[in-house]
Design a protein around this motif. Structure first.
Motif, PDB file in Angstrom:
ATOM      1  N   LEU A 191       0.833  -1.207   0.000  1.00  0.00           N
ATOM      2  CA  LEU A 191       0.000   0.000   0.000  1.00  0.00           C
ATOM      3  C   LEU A 191       0.868   1.258   0.000  1.00  0.00           C
ATOM      4  N   THR A 211       3.851   1.527  -1.161  1.00  0.00           N
ATOM      5  CA  THR A 211       4.490   1.643  -2.475  1.00  0.00           C
ATOM      6  C   THR A 211       3.545   2.338  -3.456  1.00  0.00           C
ATOM      7  N   ASP A 212       2.284   1.932  -3.430  1.00  0.00           N
ATOM      8  CA  ASP A 212       1.279   2.616  -4.259  1.00  0.00           C
ATOM      9  C   ASP A 212       1.219   4.104  -3.911  1.00  0.00           C
ATOM     10  N   LYS A 242       1.818   7.662  -6.082  1.00  0.00           N
ATOM     11  CA  LYS A 242       0.820   8.731  -6.132  1.00  0.00           C
ATOM     12  C   LYS A 242       1.410  10.079  -5.718  1.00  0.00           C
ATOM     13  N   ARG A 301      -2.187   7.449  11.243  1.00  0.00           N
ATOM     14  CA  ARG A 301      -3.064   6.284  11.252  1.00  0.00           C
ATOM     15  C   ARG A 301      -3.014   5.577   9.918  1.00  0.00           C
ATOM     16  N   ASP A 302      -2.951   6.372   8.848  1.00  0.00           N
ATOM     17  CA  ASP A 302      -3.068   5.766   7.534  1.00  0.00           C
ATOM     18  C   ASP A 302      -1.782   5.930   6.734  1.00  0.00           C
ATOM     19  N   TYR A 324      -1.413   6.242   3.533  1.00  0.00           N
ATOM     20  CA  TYR A 324      -1.478   7.301   2.525  1.00  0.00           C
ATOM     21  C   TYR A 324      -1.229   8.680   3.132  1.00  0.00           C
TER      22      TYR A 324
END
Lengths: 709, 709
Positions: B314, B316-317, B321, B437-438, B440
């Motif tokens: 995730l 890496t994605d 972005k 938390r995330d 991204y």
């Protein structure tokens, strides 16, 4: 036994054995047994360990063979090299499900051993979960057969995860976020049981109202697609798929060994299935939580009520992004909300009740919205002001929410401010009232809920396969394969088109001047002539292609010229003849294709043709089979769709013709499993009523169904 | 006085008057005075109210005229209808800045009164903030001249906000999130002082390290662009602009009366300026907080360290972005991290240290990354496991972070799990350690930081304007305007092209057969002939256009044919002659345009031409002036750029020619303010070295600079 019934005993076992149960508290074999015992599983528990004795007060069996009663599930927590022999023992014992926690199989390249285990298990009536998993949890029987946290919050969300670490952490995370689970299943290497099997059971399991999947790669996606389409008409399905980016896909491959397909294909097919794809885990969990308690709206109209213009505008942007329809009967809105906008606010939706709004004003606005039968969902926004403090706000939201909880009017709130607002947020969230820090988060949740509502209303459309002359196709494929070719020659492609009832440029291969004239006469002038020879790659360069041939005389001349040119240019070429085809008038160029995807099986592709398809990547994908309606949606999906409708005085194109071609190409791929790739490029699309025409067809084939493509 | 010096006294006043100070605690006039007094402003405070007396222990002056000392800032908290007279009194008193809190001006359509006030103020040496604002705060002198919360956390982020409600709430929100402010300024109706004025001061204000703007609409964007380009080389600028969606833009318009420009233009120009645009407020605040404390990385290489494969993928994605470059020297990575990957993890970045990683393993991996000079930033991910609990994790992150705080190695962490992880998260966040938390969220922050690093390294490029024959252009415009036209005829457009040194199809208007032949001879065959008449809109339909004219005879025939056709088809048409132009050979069609944008002034546009520009919207925008390098970036921005580079065996196109045309069109718009719209469509682009050619030019003009376009 149906697959669903078969899987049931994994979720509702009467007895469970833990093979590799340990008395050492730091070991997984202890932790797992402890979770089963302490979470309160009511079935029979059989710890198995050659050492015997007792663990956690339970008698330990030296071998699974020594267990007296039936065993529905055996959990294997033993080294990889001892798994096979244990599976054999389980087979002899008549165990129904194996949950193989152990790692060291296909994920590290040990594919053979894994296959051996699965083959044995399936041959002896056992289904296999894993290997390389943390186990599974089923709220229905309070079974926590995982080595993750002991306490799992029971509820209505089922999680299927391909990543073990993430799954274990999700148990804790969902608990923190007040999200209750009906099940969590670690699928790991998916050697046997996969998402499809599990969904098949979960669709009908009453406890599960929402399904959340974390996926890295898919095999057997065609089964999954069918099951997902069925599931999303009943329950929302949310998916997180990592490996969106090229590098991410590589990382996923090195992580689980599953080859992720192209992300665009995955994305398109999930949309086709009505699945909601979240980019981040946080989004997915937010959606799960909201969907797990919000009522389905009875219509599409939403209203934004705000005491701050700025966040109102942001929410409007978010509504467009997440497809939440803002009610726009201006006159009605004015009448309904005029009284609470303080003269200088706005009734234009966002309803701006301004920073001067008191608790009473806000409450009145909310009630107006909630009581209006033409308003189906409500977005409430708040910027902290001195006029209405966060404590008042919190009270007001709580009482309104509770009062309208059963009114089939979903609400979301987003509140923004300092310490007091933060406190209000925490306290409301604890009571599971949908209040969010960020406007986009709130609107996203409501958007997913509305989309789920649309899914529920989606009419069931039956797929009706068309007629394909498979015998004719088979003859062509057999002939090509007999020559050792895995591609078709141009005239063979033409014959395939005919076999599915599509028009190509017609014609055929002439071996003499008189045949050429005959062919040209039969298809009509002008015609194009091309040499047929596998030894001549660049036909035009060799003088092997002639266009604009208007009559018999020109065809005769052309035949001789082509023969002469080719023999001069490529002296040793074996020439099979000269192809004579209709000269296609120019039209709008699109591309229609189908292929067998590694993840999803047969898929259909449609896009803008010509040089732009590569650069603009304006293409749409669908998994087969597709209904007529799905094909129409597919065509409308591409960005250049307006070109088909006609822009700048250009005529509307024959969209119905395109639709028919997509349908037939889909039929062909389904009927003829040996065709791996089929592409019409370009397909000329003429003005409405004038049809379409395939100019060039490329077909790749394989020896047998199931062979690698 | 420079604008910067002029604005300084707004932020660093020696004295402040509150006109409309009140002794009633529920009134804004009390609240504002109270904030000034209680936050500890050290300058002189003059409450003004006709009632006199004392408020909060300060003597109240009946009128501003009664104040003895100098007044740097007068805050007006009085009804709209009394503002003008008060402004006059302030002018007489020699006040330097007016902060007009009062609303009831242009935002409700009362434009005239607002303009009257500003005109008076500017004529008397006063600058105006507002009206329709909540005031301003300046940490430098502990001045809280707002009616928002009293306590504002001082720090290094300056906020400029067009929305009052949002701004007030942001004061609380930033405090909750531990984000300190150097200033917060409510700009409201922006009748005088706008973002540009404020940025000009803030760029050089030491206290401010980051600028955050909330924008709904822009006027005078050309000044803003220049200032933003300057600012982003020194400090990060983050912007939230609502009104992305069509409906959002409408809502913004009804909210502040500012007409939002097209969002794509705004977005493109912010990128051109190096500004970071956040979609949501939460993202913007996260970025502010991270940038306010993270060191600038010394290079682009980032490494992901994770104990869970799934979140690694995730991340890496997310890196793709947010344009975070993952270090990919595989051999080097293997040597560096092999020891901590437990045999079955991965050293391929994400570095997967697996769920079996202990605190020690994780720490070792982090240290390896932080000590490697070729690794410039680190992303640490954690899924809760039993092997390393969240308390251990928290300790480890804290000590490592503190130890490398000054190492110019930015770090971000994202941790995922249950209650203990949540506690770790809260405790680390309280210490301002960047833990999210995330995944991204974490990667987005690092991405913005890296982008800011690239901004700092951006070489300063001077804009060098080209030569435009403005006298020739003026003659053409004067002639057209004299005829009452606000558009140019085709041959006039041609002359404009010549005036900037661009090649068009040449030719001119013939009034007789012999002139037509003369023209055709001079430009060379083949030629195209078109009727020139403002009465004939559809020239082709009227038989007024003939192509492929190869010689004198055909030109003579064509002249007569066109005249005959047009007189037959449109009997009353006044025909001015027949245009004779070169027939342009086909090439790749692009579009080059320039116009005066309502928000940003002169802007340049480039895109794929033909029918696709409308449908695919594959266009790029830039604010003028643009440097050569900006033009190159602009060309590369469009999605169809590969077509210019040549795909499928097509030749590379003359990109240098396109570049030159963009440059010249930019020069023209800057040199000739009466040209409002200029569009070459299509511009034919030939293979490299063979140049480009303008086929059609459309020019709209206005009477005088500054007139509405």
């Amino acid at each position: 036994m149906s697959a669903q019934a078969e899987i049931r005993s994994l979720f509702e076992p009467q007895s469970i054995a833990v093979i590799g149960a340990s008395s050492v508290p730091t070991k997984i074999g202890y932790k797992l047994l402890q979770n089963i015992v302490e979470m309160g599983y009511q079935g029979t528990i059989y710890p198995v360990n050659p050492k015997g004795g007792t663990i956690l007060g339970l008698p330990v069996y030296p071998s699974i063979r020594d267990v007296a009663g039936d065993v529905d599930v055996a959990v294997l927590v033993i080294p990889a090299n001892r798994v096979y022999e244990t599976v054999v023992a389980c087979g002899e014992k008549g165990v129904r499900h194996l949950s193989i926690i152990s790692s060291g199989f296909s994920e590290v390249g040990n594919v053979e051993e894994e296959q051996k285990i699965v083959s044995y298990a399936r041959a002896h009536g056992m289904r296999v979960l894993g290997p390389n998993i943390f186990g599974h949890y089923s709220a229905k029987v309070s079974l926590n057969a995982t080595f993750g946290p002991r306490d799992i919050r029971p509820g209505n969300v089922a999680i299927i995860t391909q990543s073990g670490a993430l799954g274990v952490a999700m148990i804790g995370k969902t608990s923190v976020q007040n999200i209750g689970l009906s099940a969590i299943i670690s699928v790991g290497n998916k050697s046997d049981i996969d998402e499809t099997d599990l969904i098949e059971y979960l669709i009908h399991q009453e406890e599960t109202e929402i399904i959340l999947m974390y996926i890295e790669g898919i095999h057997g996606g065609d089964r999954l697609v069918a099951k997902l389409k069925e599931a999303t008409r009943l329950k929302p399905v949310i998916v997180i798929k990592s490996g969106r980016s090229k590098r991410g896909a590589m990382a996923a491959a090195s992580h689980t060994g599953s080859l992720a397909g192209a992300d665009e294909v995955f994305d398109a097919i999930m949309k086709q299935c009505g699945v909601f794809r979240a980019e981040s885990i946080q989004d997915a969990l937010d959606w799960c939580k909201y969907l797990s308690q919000a009522p389905i709206p009875r219509g599409k109209n939403s209203v934004i009520i705000t005491n701050g213009g700025g966040i109102g505008v942001l929410a409007t942007d978010a509504c467009e992004k997440y497809r939440v329809h803002l009610y726009d009967d201006t006159e009605r809105l004015r009448l309904t909300f005029e009284e609470v906008t303080h003269g200088f606010g706005s009734t234009k939706n966002p309803i701006d009740i301004t920073g001067e709004a008191t608790r009473q004003d806000y409450e009145t606005a909310l009630l107006r919205a909630l009581e209006d039968p033409d308003i189906h969902s409500v977005i409430g926004l708040y910027c902290e002001t001195a006029v209405m403090d966060s404590a008042e706000l919190s009270d007001m939201i709580r009482s309104t929410y509770v009062r309208f909880r059963d009114a089939h009017k979903p609400m979301v709130f987003s509140i923004f401010g300092g310490e007091l607002t933060e406190e209000a947020l925490v306290s409301l969230a604890q009571d599971n009232i949908p209040v969010y820090r960020d406007v986009y988060e709130a609107v996203a949740c409501l958007g997913v809920l509305h989309a789920h509502g649309r899914n529920l209303d989606r009419p069931v459309e039956r797929f009706e396969p068309g007629v394909v002359d498979t015998r004719a196709v088979d003859r062509i494929l057999d002939a090509a394969l007999a020559e050792g070719r895995h591609f078709l020659l141009a005239h063979e492609g033409q014959s395939i088109l005919q076999a599915v009832g599509l028009e190509g440029p017609g014609g055929g291969v002439a071996k003499s001047i008189s045949q050429a004239v005959e062919l040209a006469d039969s298809i009509g002038y002008p015609v194009v002539m091309k040499v047929v020879s596998r030894d001549i790659l660049h036909k035009s360069d060799a003088g092997g292609v002639l266009l604009h041939l208007m009559n018999r005389e020109e065809v005769m001349d052309a035949y001789q010229t082509i023969m002469h040119n080719c023999k001069t240019q490529v002296p040793d070429a074996r020439i099979e003849g000269v192809e004579v085809v209709r000269q296609i008038p120019p039209g709008m160029e699109v591309i229609v294709g189908g292929r067998r995807d590694r993840s999803f099986g047969p898929i259909l592709m449609f896009g803008l043709g010509g040089i732009y398809v590569e650069v603009m990547k304006d293409v749409a994908f669908r998994a087969l089979p597709v209904t007529r309606k799905e094909i129409m949606t597919m065509i409308k999906t591409i960005k250049s769709y307006p070109l088909l409708l006609g822009v700048r005085g250009e005529p509307r194109r024959d969209i119905e013709g395109v639709e028919a071609v997509l349908q037939r190409v889909g039929d062909l791929l389904l009927a003829c499993p040996r065709i791996t790739d089929f592409e019409i490029n370009p397909l000329m699309v003429y003005p409405q009523g004038q049809g379409v025409m395939a100019v060039d067809v490329r077909v790749l084939i394989r020896d047998r169904e199931g062979d690698p493509s």
